[in-house]
Design a protein around this motif. Structure first.
Motif, PDB file in Angstrom:
ATOM      1  N   ARG A 152      12.658   0.292  -9.264  1.00 48.09           N
ATOM      2  CA  ARG A 152      11.423  -0.154  -9.920  1.00 48.09           C
ATOM      3  C   ARG A 152      10.534   1.025 -10.275  1.00 48.09           C
ATOM      4  N   LEU A 153       9.732   0.812 -11.275  1.00 51.02           N
ATOM      5  CA  LEU A 153       8.726   1.815 -11.625  1.00 51.02           C
ATOM      6  C   LEU A 153       7.566   1.624 -10.644  1.00 51.02           C
ATOM      7  N   MET A 154       7.413   2.563  -9.724  1.00 46.36           N
ATOM      8  CA  MET A 154       6.402   2.378  -8.682  1.00 46.36           C
ATOM      9  C   MET A 154       5.014   2.513  -9.299  1.00 46.36           C
ATOM     10  N   GLY A 155       4.073   1.713  -8.763  1.00 50.43           N
ATOM     11  CA  GLY A 155       2.719   1.721  -9.315  1.00 50.43           C
ATOM     12  C   GLY A 155       2.590   0.844 -10.546  1.00 50.43           C
ATOM     13  N   PHE A 156       3.622   0.078 -10.839  1.00 48.90           N
ATOM     14  CA  PHE A 156       3.597  -0.838 -11.974  1.00 48.90           C
ATOM     15  C   PHE A 156       3.848  -2.264 -11.489  1.00 48.90           C
ATOM     16  N   GLY A 157       3.174  -3.227 -12.142  1.00 46.85           N
ATOM     17  CA  GLY A 157       3.406  -4.631 -11.820  1.00 46.85           C
ATOM     18  C   GLY A 157       2.497  -5.092 -10.704  1.00 46.85           C
ATOM     19  N   HIS A 158       2.244  -6.379 -10.720  1.00 46.23           N
ATOM     20  CA  HIS A 158       1.400  -6.961  -9.679  1.00 46.23           C
ATOM     21  C   HIS A 158       1.629  -8.457  -9.649  1.00 46.23           C
ATOM     22  N   ARG A 159       1.611  -9.020  -8.457  1.00 53.50           N
ATOM     23  CA  ARG A 159       1.790 -10.476  -8.354  1.00 53.50           C
ATOM     24  C   ARG A 159       0.684 -11.230  -9.085  1.00 53.50           C
ATOM     25  N   ASN A 173      -0.832  -0.495 -11.746  1.00 51.62           N
ATOM     26  CA  ASN A 173      -1.710  -1.076 -10.727  1.00 51.62           C
ATOM     27  C   ASN A 173      -2.504   0.037 -10.037  1.00 51.62           C
ATOM     28  N   VAL A 174      -3.259  -0.336  -9.028  1.00 53.49           N
ATOM     29  CA  VAL A 174      -4.174   0.613  -8.371  1.00 53.49           C
ATOM     30  C   VAL A 174      -3.452   1.858  -7.837  1.00 53.49           C
ATOM     31  N   ASP A 175      -2.186   1.664  -7.469  1.00 58.33           N
ATOM     32  CA  ASP A 175      -1.466   2.767  -6.838  1.00 58.33           C
ATOM     33  C   ASP A 175      -0.929   3.785  -7.830  1.00 58.33           C
ATOM     34  N   PHE A 183      -5.778   4.144   1.947  1.00 55.35           N
ATOM     35  CA  PHE A 183      -5.893   2.752   1.497  1.00 55.35           C
ATOM     36  C   PHE A 183      -6.359   1.889   2.679  1.00 55.35           C
ATOM     37  N   TYR A 216      10.513  -4.432 -22.357  1.00 49.08           N
ATOM     38  CA  TYR A 216      10.838  -4.832 -20.971  1.00 49.08           C
ATOM     39  C   TYR A 216       9.545  -5.039 -20.178  1.00 49.08           C
ATOM     40  N   PHE A 217       8.623  -4.090 -20.281  1.00 49.99           N
ATOM     41  CA  PHE A 217       7.385  -4.142 -19.509  1.00 49.99           C
ATOM     42  C   PHE A 217       6.373  -5.093 -20.146  1.00 49.99           C
ATOM     43  N   GLY A 261       0.804  -1.231   0.000  1.00 56.07           N
ATOM     44  CA  GLY A 261       0.000   0.000   0.000  1.00 56.07           C
ATOM     45  C   GLY A 261       0.826   1.264   0.000  1.00 56.07           C
TER      46      GLY A 261
HETATM   47  N1  CMC Z   1       9.385  -1.961 -12.296  1.00 57.54           N
HETATM   48  C1  CMC Z   1      10.338  -2.611 -13.001  1.00 57.54           C
HETATM   49  N2  CMC Z   1      10.450  -3.940 -13.053  1.00 57.54           N
HETATM   50  C2  CMC Z   1       9.554  -4.668 -12.379  1.00 57.54           C
HETATM   51  C3  CMC Z   1       8.529  -4.068 -11.631  1.00 57.54           C
HETATM   52  C4  CMC Z   1       8.457  -2.657 -11.606  1.00 57.54           C
HETATM   53  N3  CMC Z   1       7.497  -2.039 -10.921  1.00 57.54           N
HETATM   54  N4  CMC Z   1       7.781  -5.045 -11.032  1.00 57.54           N
HETATM   55  C5  CMC Z   1       8.331  -6.202 -11.412  1.00 57.54           C
HETATM   56  N5  CMC Z   1       9.396  -5.979 -12.219  1.00 57.54           N
HETATM   57  C6  CMC Z   1      10.221  -6.993 -12.891  1.00 57.54           C
HETATM   58  C7  CMC Z   1      11.166  -7.650 -11.908  1.00 57.54           C
HETATM   59  O1  CMC Z   1      12.394  -6.968 -11.846  1.00 57.54           O
HETATM   60  C8  CMC Z   1      11.288  -9.026 -12.489  1.00 57.54           C
HETATM   61  O2  CMC Z   1      12.136  -8.954 -13.592  1.00 57.54           O
HETATM   62  P1  CMC Z   1      13.159 -10.188 -13.904  1.00 57.54           P
HETATM   63  O3  CMC Z   1      12.264 -11.345 -14.259  1.00 57.54           O
HETATM   64  O4  CMC Z   1      13.999  -9.714 -15.029  1.00 57.54           O
HETATM   65  O5  CMC Z   1      13.928 -10.423 -12.656  1.00 57.54           O
HETATM   66  C9  CMC Z   1       9.870  -9.318 -13.027  1.00 57.54           C
HETATM   67  O6  CMC Z   1       9.330  -8.027 -13.325  1.00 57.54           O
HETATM   68  C10 CMC Z   1       8.974 -10.036 -12.041  1.00 57.54           C
HETATM   69  O7  CMC Z   1       8.988  -9.298 -10.810  1.00 57.54           O
HETATM   70  P2  CMC Z   1       8.768  -9.926  -9.393  1.00 57.54           P
HETATM   71  O8  CMC Z   1       9.466  -9.082  -8.374  1.00 57.54           O
HETATM   72  O9  CMC Z   1       9.108 -11.391  -9.429  1.00 57.54           O
HETATM   73  O10 CMC Z   1       7.205  -9.815  -9.224  1.00 57.54           O
HETATM   74  P3  CMC Z   1       6.411  -9.953  -7.871  1.00 57.54           P
HETATM   75  O11 CMC Z   1       5.122 -10.605  -8.217  1.00 57.54           O
HETATM   76  O12 CMC Z   1       7.218 -10.608  -6.815  1.00 57.54           O
HETATM   77  O13 CMC Z   1       6.210  -8.433  -7.418  1.00 57.54           O
HETATM   78  C11 CMC Z   1       5.273  -6.310  -7.069  1.00 57.54           C
HETATM   79  C12 CMC Z   1       4.992  -7.765  -7.497  1.00 57.54           C
HETATM   80  C13 CMC Z   1       3.938  -5.576  -7.030  1.00 57.54           C
HETATM   81  C14 CMC Z   1       5.858  -6.313  -5.647  1.00 57.54           C
HETATM   82  C15 CMC Z   1       6.250  -5.655  -8.075  1.00 57.54           C
HETATM   83  O14 CMC Z   1       5.670  -5.630  -9.357  1.00 57.54           O
HETATM   84  C16 CMC Z   1       6.690  -4.272  -7.633  1.00 57.54           C
HETATM   85  O15 CMC Z   1       7.637  -4.145  -6.872  1.00 57.54           O
HETATM   86  N6  CMC Z   1       5.985  -3.201  -8.121  1.00 57.54           N
HETATM   87  C17 CMC Z   1       6.300  -1.844  -7.692  1.00 57.54           C
HETATM   88  C18 CMC Z   1       5.640  -1.575  -6.347  1.00 57.54           C
HETATM   89  C19 CMC Z   1       4.146  -1.416  -6.478  1.00 57.54           C
HETATM   90  O16 CMC Z   1       3.642  -0.716  -7.348  1.00 57.54           O
HETATM   91  N7  CMC Z   1       3.401  -2.067  -5.539  1.00 57.54           N
HETATM   92  C20 CMC Z   1       1.946  -1.958  -5.495  1.00 57.54           C
HETATM   93  C21 CMC Z   1       1.314  -3.274  -5.830  1.00 57.54           C
HETATM   94  S1  CMC Z   1      -0.451  -3.126  -6.117  1.00 57.54           S
HETATM   95  C22 CMC Z   1      -1.157  -2.654  -4.641  1.00 57.54           C
HETATM   96  C23 CMC Z   1      -0.844  -3.491  -3.471  1.00 57.54           C
HETATM   97  O17 CMC Z   1      -0.613  -4.671  -3.527  1.00 57.54           O
HETATM   98  O18 CMC Z   1      -0.832  -2.905  -2.393  1.00 57.54           O
END
Ligand code: CMC
Length: 425
Positions: A301-308, A361-363, A384, A352-353, A269
């Motif tokens: 990391r690009l904050m606000g991008f990506g999601h598990r 993502n939501v954030d 949140f 890359y993305f 969050g």
């Molecule tokens: N920017 C750049 N690269 C990224 C990002 C990002 N935001 N997120 C993931 N990656 C890359 C990561 O480096 C990895 O690359 P490689 O395979 O070359 O090593 C690949 O994508 C997979 O990443 P991961 O860390 O295994 O993915 P995860 O499911 O463990 O992490 C996450 C999910 C949300 C923690 C992650 O995407 C992240 O750190 N995002 C930025 C923080 C963010 O926006 N968080 C809010 C999530 S949504 C709301 C909530 O849950 O509260």
């Protein structure tokens, strides 16, 4: 009828095992029968960070991460955000159905009644330093509520649980608003029971010397939508903390404090606050390519991008983007939106993305809209936490009523010294 089993061959022993599939999954404890001999503990599954482990059955929230679908109790998030109030959605999540008119009135009345906090809570909060982070204040004050309601520890009593659910949902905006007023050195504003949930929160935050706070209906509607979007999101880090901590049967106040602590992290969050810092750091649209290059080089990391879970556009981000336009019509356009839109455009085209299926993502947009509404950056994660309290409590109730649940206690693979070290050498 297909054979709902899995056959596993242990190549160490040549033995075959037939494992039943439960809703298409294996039970990890069924692996324990796979052993090389009587002294062997048996096979475990190794899954750091729970990448492929279901820890519960749940009927609260459904996500299809590949399709970008989110439903609460079967209702699509888009329909709920468009037609419901936050308290209706809270009722849906907590009690399993959308309330009838009389149920909604009763629920709403009770929430209004319980919004006040004990006067000692104010004294407690006065003890925080003037620049304490509001999330730290929220986490600590939630835990402190435990000392005000000692009977809350009877978590096996459904009546007690329902009372604490009511208190927590009703009081979390009050505590959040007090944290905000404390950081500004302003007097706390008592809840106004003539106002709805979002409106009352706005009054407690922003009322000055006027007798009654004049709520802007467009901003209240936007806040209502934001609350609905954040109310639950199945087994995320904060909810897992709620279930895990709650499994040892502490009261819901300390349990919710643990969940709020998990939410506060920048990967969860706390990301909404980080997005704004990132947009400030980028500064202008021309700096985006250089910033993206650093992200791709792994510097940050690009904050606000990506999601598990979402490997597609987060449906909540789409709704927030639409809501932002209505807020900007009142507040004026947040110049950070241009940077965010361009960042999103470039990132969605960049291999890359694209290859990693990283979408906003939501954030990503929530911080921009919060800022336009007048919230300070350090309040974003608190915003949140307020609606997420509903999800935590719904999941906590479900966990306590699930006869399969026990105290959460994972296993480990020990990789340290196995020979006893001589002492005193
Ligand atoms: N920017 C750049 N690269 C990224 C990002 C990002 N935001 N997120 C993931 N990656 C890359 C990561 O480096 C990895 O690359 P490689 O395979 O070359 O090593 C690949 O994508 C997979 O990443 P991961 O860390 O295994 O993915 P995860 O499911 O463990 O992490 C996450 C999910 C949300 C923690 C992650 O995407 C992240 O750190 N995002 C930025 C923080 C963010 O926006 N968080 C809010 C999530 S949504 C709301 C909530 O849950 O509260």
């Amino acid at each position: 009828m297909p054979n709902e089993t899995l056959t596993v061959t242990d190549n160490r022993t040549g033995l075959n095992y037939t494992l039943p599939l439960f809703r298409g999954n294996i039970r990890a404890t069924d692996l324990r029968q796979i052993r090389t001999g009587p002294d062997d503990f048996g096979v475990m599954s190794y899954d750091p960070a729970f990448l492929n482990t279901a820890c519960c059955q749940s009927s609260i929230t459904y996500i299809d991460g590949d399709k970008g679908v989110l439903c609460y109790r079967g209702y699509p998030i888009e329909a709920l955000a468009e037609t419901c109030s936050f308290l209706e959605v809270a009722h849906l999540l907590l009690f399993g159905h959308l309330p009838e008119a009389d149920e909604l009135k009763d629920w709403d009345d009770k929430i209004r009644q319980h919004a006040l906090v004990h006067e000692n809570v104010k004294k407690f909060m006065d003890g925080f330093h003037h620049d304490a982070h509001p999330m730290g204040m929220l986490v600590s004050t939630l835990a402190a509520l435990s000392t005000f309601y000692p009977s809350a520890r009877h978590v096996k009593d459904p009546g007690e649980r329902d009372l604490q659910v009511l208190r927590l949902v009703a009081k979390v905006p009050t505590i959040a608003a007090y944290a905000y007023r404390h950081s500004l050195g302003l007097p706390y504003v008592y809840p106004d029971d003539t106002l709805g949930y979002a409106e009352n929160f706005m009054s407690m935050l922003w009322k000055r010397t006027e007798l009654k706070y004049n709520v802007n209906p467009v901003l209240a509607k936007a806040l209502n939508i934001l609350f609905i979007l954040h109310a639950d999101h199945e087994q995320n880090c904060g909810t897992t903390a709620m279930r895990s901590v709650g499994s040892s049967l502490p009261d819901p106040y300390v349990t919710a404090a643990a969940a709020a602590a998990a939410l506060s992290g920048p990967l969860h969050g706390g990301a909404n606050e980080e997005v704004l810092h990132m947009l400030d750091e980028i500064g202008s649209v021309e700096n985006i390519p250089a910033y993206i290059a650093k992200v791709k080089a792994g510097e940050f990391r690009l904050m606000g991008f990506g999601h598990r879970v979402y490997k597609n556009y987060d449906p909540r981000a789409r709704i927030i983007k639409q809501t932002a336009e209505q807020v900007f019509a009142i507040s004026g356009r947040n110049p950070k939106l241009d940077i965010a839109l361009e960042l999103e455009k470039i990132a969605l085209e960049d291999p890359y993305f694209v290859q990693r299926k990283l979408y906003p993502n939501v954030d990503f947009y929530s911080g921009i809209i919060y800022q336009a509404m007048g919230f300070s950056t350090d309040m974003f994660t608190v915003l949140f936490a307020i609606p997420r309290m509903v999800g935590w409590l719904a999941q906590w109730q479900e966990m306590l009523e699930d006869s399969e649940q026990k105290i959460a206690r994972p296993r480990q693979i020990y990789v340290g010294e196995t020979q006893p070290a001589p002492v005193g050498v």
